[in-house]
Design an enzyme around this catalytic site. Structure first.
Site: not given
Length: 234
Positions: A15, A93
């Site tokens: 990202h 994550e």
């Protein structure tokens, strides 16, 4: 004469920069938005992929907004808003446990330098655990209500992050690639490192030294045994 088969393309994209990346916080499963720079990085990634002639058959994304927004920007730039997207917590994550939301020096003052930093050095070391009743714990967040509570972390080592994503990789993503589908996976640095580990056969020590930059498409060309024949950043 044997027909030459085209390599299968796979793109991994971290990202764009988030607000907490910008301010140097441990982020993990914290649902933090993109910074203005991160939005520009996502736009740039979309244009780079489009200019390089990439297209995709399906997209995979984490449950976190910074990844979801990055994917939405890339799809818009590439004219691929119609593509099916598989969003899953397994692509979130690595969970930074009690460090989430803290800056490194504040964490060191609270937990000590070794408890804070060992998980950045050792593949099998986890950060300090969250308490189960902490509001940051995934078990207390409605978006994960459908997930088996025993699978939701209170902190993760890189080894545990690998174990979390492995079922998705082996049972869902690899079968799609074997069918020749061109996939875009938008996720997070540590999670993507575990995918690189599986693709390239790297060791835990090797991936701890690896860095994946925000907003830069990491492209693989795979043969039909799913062995990488080419790896490059756009």
């Amino acid at each position: 004469m044997n027909e030459i088969q085209e390599p299968i393309r796979l793109v991994l994209l971290r990202h764009g920069q988030s607000i907490w990346n910008q301010d140097r916080h441990f982020t993990g499963w914290g649902d933090i938005v993109l910074s203005p720079q991160g939005e520009q990085e996502a736009l740039r990634a979309g244009h780079l992929l489009k200019q390089a002639g990439f297209t995709f058959d399906a997209c995979f994304c984490s449950e976190l907004q910074r990844a979801s927004d990055t994917l939405a920007i890339v799809q818009s730039v590439m004219g691929l808003n119609h593509l099916s997207t598989y969003r899953t917590w397994r692509l979130n994550e690595r969970h930074y446990g009690a460090l989430e939301g803290m800056r490194p020096w504040a964490a060191i003052r609270k937990f000590g330098i070794w408890s804070t930093m060992k998980s950045q050095i050792r593949f099998d070391a986890a950060p300090p655990l969250l308490m189960p009743d902490d509001p940051r714990a995934p078990v207390n967040q409605p978006r994960y209500a459908a997930v088996d509570r025993t699978q939701l972390p209170l902190a993760e080592s890189m080894q545990q992050t690998l174990e979390r994503v492995r079922p998705l990789w082996q049972e869902t993503i690899l079968p799609e690639i074997r069918q020749g589908k061109r996939l875009l996976i938008v996720s997070h640095q540590n999670l993507l490192k575990t995918l690189v580990m599986q693709l390239e056969g790297l060791t835990g020590a090797q991936i701890m030294r690896l860095s994946i930059t925000t907003g830069h498409p990491l492209c693989y060309e795979l043969d039909h045994s799913l062995v990488p024949v080419k790896r490059y950043y756009l």
